[in-house]
Scaffold this active site. Structure first.
Site, PDB file in Angstrom:
ATOM      1  CG  HIS A 177      32.166  44.840  42.475  1.00  0.00           C
ATOM      2  ND1 HIS A 177      31.437  45.685  43.297  1.00  0.00           N
ATOM      3  CD2 HIS A 177      33.186  44.409  43.254  1.00  0.00           C
ATOM      4  CE1 HIS A 177      31.985  45.753  44.493  1.00  0.00           C
ATOM      5  NE2 HIS A 177      33.058  44.965  44.493  1.00  0.00           N
TER       6      HIS A 177
ATOM      7  CG  HIS B  44      37.965  44.301  44.681  1.00  0.00           C
ATOM      8  ND1 HIS B  44      38.099  45.613  45.104  1.00  0.00           N
ATOM      9  CD2 HIS B  44      36.682  43.960  44.954  1.00  0.00           C
ATOM     10  CE1 HIS B  44      36.950  46.029  45.607  1.00  0.00           C
ATOM     11  NE2 HIS B  44      36.065  45.050  45.531  1.00  0.00           N
TER      12      HIS B  44
ATOM     13  CB  THR C   5      43.894  49.830  46.350  1.00  0.00           C
ATOM     14  OG1 THR C   5      42.703  49.065  46.548  1.00  0.00           O
ATOM     15  CG2 THR C   5      43.926  51.039  47.252  1.00  0.00           C
ATOM     16  N   PRO C   6      45.763  51.685  43.958  1.00  0.00           N
ATOM     17  CG  PRO C   6      45.736  53.527  42.537  1.00  0.00           C
ATOM     18  CD  PRO C   6      44.864  52.749  43.477  1.00  0.00           C
ATOM     19  CE  LYS C   7      47.175  47.043  47.063  1.00  0.00           C
ATOM     20  NZ  LYS C   7      46.448  47.168  45.795  1.00  0.00           N
TER      21      LYS C   7
ATOM     22  CG  ASP D 221      42.261  50.553  51.810  1.00  0.00           C
ATOM     23  OD1 ASP D 221      41.548  50.754  52.821  1.00  0.00           O
ATOM     24  OD2 ASP D 221      42.922  49.522  51.639  1.00  0.00           O
TER      25      ASP D 221
ATOM     26  N   GLY E  49      37.486  48.765  50.637  1.00  0.00           N
ATOM     27  CA  GLY E  49      38.260  48.547  51.862  1.00  0.00           C
ATOM     28  C   GLY E  49      37.324  48.232  53.013  1.00  0.00           C
TER      29      GLY E  49
ATOM     30  CD  GLU F 180      31.447  45.901  51.433  1.00  0.00           C
ATOM     31  OE1 GLU F 180      32.107  46.947  51.603  1.00  0.00           O
ATOM     32  OE2 GLU F 180      31.959  44.826  51.105  1.00  0.00           O
TER      33      GLU F 180
ATOM     34  CG  ASP G 150      33.437  41.422  46.000  1.00  0.00           C
ATOM     35  OD1 ASP G 150      34.123  42.418  45.703  1.00  0.00           O
ATOM     36  OD2 ASP G 150      32.973  41.224  47.144  1.00  0.00           O
TER      37      ASP G 150
HETATM   38  P1  5GP Z   1      43.280  45.521  45.257  1.00  0.00           P
HETATM   39  O1  5GP Z   1      42.618  46.861  45.310  1.00  0.00           O
HETATM   40  O2  5GP Z   1      44.438  45.430  46.209  1.00  0.00           O
HETATM   41  O3  5GP Z   1      43.657  45.116  43.865  1.00  0.00           O
HETATM   42  O4  5GP Z   1      42.188  44.431  45.701  1.00  0.00           O
HETATM   43  C1  5GP Z   1      41.971  44.053  47.043  1.00  0.00           C
HETATM   44  C2  5GP Z   1      41.352  45.183  47.825  1.00  0.00           C
HETATM   45  O5  5GP Z   1      40.028  45.444  47.348  1.00  0.00           O
HETATM   46  C3  5GP Z   1      41.152  44.866  49.312  1.00  0.00           C
HETATM   47  O6  5GP Z   1      42.302  45.152  50.062  1.00  0.00           O
HETATM   48  C4  5GP Z   1      39.992  45.788  49.681  1.00  0.00           C
HETATM   49  O7  5GP Z   1      40.440  47.091  49.912  1.00  0.00           O
HETATM   50  C5  5GP Z   1      39.158  45.785  48.408  1.00  0.00           C
HETATM   51  N1  5GP Z   1      38.093  44.764  48.471  1.00  0.00           N
HETATM   52  C6  5GP Z   1      38.081  43.543  47.934  1.00  0.00           C
HETATM   53  N2  5GP Z   1      36.926  42.901  48.197  1.00  0.00           N
HETATM   54  C7  5GP Z   1      36.187  43.739  48.917  1.00  0.00           C
HETATM   55  C8  5GP Z   1      34.879  43.656  49.480  1.00  0.00           C
HETATM   56  O8  5GP Z   1      34.145  42.656  49.373  1.00  0.00           O
HETATM   57  N3  5GP Z   1      34.457  44.740  50.172  1.00  0.00           N
HETATM   58  C9  5GP Z   1      35.213  45.863  50.304  1.00  0.00           C
HETATM   59  N4  5GP Z   1      34.713  46.885  50.986  1.00  0.00           N
HETATM   60  N5  5GP Z   1      36.439  45.968  49.781  1.00  0.00           N
HETATM   61  C10 5GP Z   1      36.921  44.925  49.097  1.00  0.00           C
END
Ligand code: 5GP
Length: 358
Positions: A13, A15, A98-100, A163, A193, A223, A298
């Site tokens: 996990h 991101h 998250t693909p942007k 997201d 998200g 959460e 995380d």
């Molecule tokens: P990315 O997907 O842009 O590479 O990583 C950041 C994104 O992951 C954030 O904008 C959010 O959507 C998601 N994210 C990161 N940490 C958390 C978290 O602790 N909880 C949730 N729900 N989403 C998270």
């Protein structure tokens, strides 16, 4: 802590945009500050602040995305994040992002993911196995000896995140992209998200379709207090869930009987005050119940942590010794989403480490 760094570990996990080094974020901010896009001094203290509420975390992500969403930057952060995990002996990493889409710079979800893959390909300090074996160019054997030193190897597989701000159509686009990119190491879908945004019913069709097509699913679940959504998510029987902080007795019972593995992010939960303090964290309950759990970071950058740091925290907070911590790490092999061949290879890494431990 040294033995926890040296021990092989599995990270499930993480991101991508939450795992960026502070030094890299500050460098990006300085460049955008010089261009006049942002005010550097406003941003600097936001990046360096360590205690944030869940709401502030999501505000920080909006800032991070301003700093990072272009192809070259995505490639660079992917490379650095994987190198950082490999440096602390993470042997298998499931990295999620998250693909942007950003029309103003010609970025599609697909080209964003191509930039991620480019980042994986560009790593030359460690061996990276990121795709099913026949296609993985950069891969070589474990413990390859070059110049008399053991070269590290890390398996990387990808999860594409939906997201919670997205529509059903956008979520479906991400799932279709994941299916297209299976040969490049995409193994599943994550729902993440801001947890106070969006409805389960919006994402359900895309998640159901993903699963029907053979992708694995992990959901950010519980959460915030939201009994109805937690119940619906558990009924969906995802491959894993993340967090599980606001579970009442009924949901905890359901979780345990369903045996859905939980990705536990101790520092994240404490920093965002989702859990009041470490001594009341549900890790202890799930661990004692022998429920499948995996310690994760995380957002190693946002929460200034590392996977070894999470193991160290668990070891001291719950009074677990070397053998217990090793077994905890080893058990996580069974929770990875990659195919059986990779799973077996990761099992062998732990077997070999166990022989050295005895
Ligand atoms: P990315 O997907 O842009 O590479 O990583 C950041 C994104 O992951 C954030 O904008 C959010 O959507 C998601 N994210 C990161 N940490 C958390 C978290 O602790 N909880 C949730 N729900 N989403 C998270």
């Amino acid at each position: 802590m040294d033995w926890l760094v040296a021990m092989p570990k599995v990270e499930l996990h993480a991101h991508l945009n939450g795992s960026i080094r502070d030094s890299t974020l500050l460098e990006f901010a300085r460049v955008l500050g010089e261009k006049g896009t942002i005010n550097f001094s406003d941003v600097e203290h936001v990046i360096l602040k360590s205690d944030r509420s869940l709401r502030e975390v999501f505000k920080l992500f909006d800032l991070i995305h301003i700093l990072t969403t272009d192809h070259k930057t995505v490639t660079r952060i992917t490379k650095e994040v994987v190198e950082d995990f490999a440096a602390e002996n993470v042997v298998y990493l499931e990295l999620r992002t998250t693909p942007k889409r950003n029309d103003s710079i010609g970025m599609s979800k697909h080209s964003y993911m191509d930039a991620v893959i480019e980042g994986l390909r560009s790593i030359n300090t460690v061996d990276v196995d990121f795709a099913p074996h026949k296609l993985c160019e950069g891969s070589s054997h474990m413990n390859d000896m070059s110049n008399g030193t053991v070269r590290k190897k890390i398996y990387v597989r990808l999860l594409l995140s939906i997201d919670r701000r997205e529509t059903t159509e956008a979520a479906m686009e991400t799932v279709k992209l994941a299916l297209e990119m299976r040969d490049l190491g995409v193994v599943g879908i994550d729902l993440s998200g801001n947890p106070i945004v969006g409805e389960w019913s919006t994402f359900f069709p895309a998640l159901k379709f993903a699963r029907e097509q053979g992708l694995s699913i992990t959901l950010h679940c519980g959460e915030v207090p939201n009994k109805k959504e937690i119940q619906a998510m558990l009924d969906f029987l995802p491959g894993r869930i993340g967090h599980a902080c606001f579970f009442e007795e009924e949901e905890m019972g359901k979780l345990k009987s369903s045996k859905i593995p939980v990705e536990i992010c101790l520092t994240s939960n404490i920093r965002t005050a989702s859990i009041a303090s470490i001594d009341v964290h549900h890790f202890a309950d799930l661990y004692n119940a022998k429920h499948p759990i995996v310690l994760c970071t995380d957002d190693a950058g946002v929460f200034s942590t590392s996977l070894s740091g999470e193991y160290s925290l668990a070891s001291s907070a719950f009074d677990l010794g070397k053998k217990e911590m090793f077994q905890l790490a080893r058990n996580t092999t069974e929770l990875i989403f990659a195919d059986d061949e990779v799973k077996q290879e990761v099992r062998e890494i732990f077997e070999s480490a166990a022989r050295k431990l005895d």
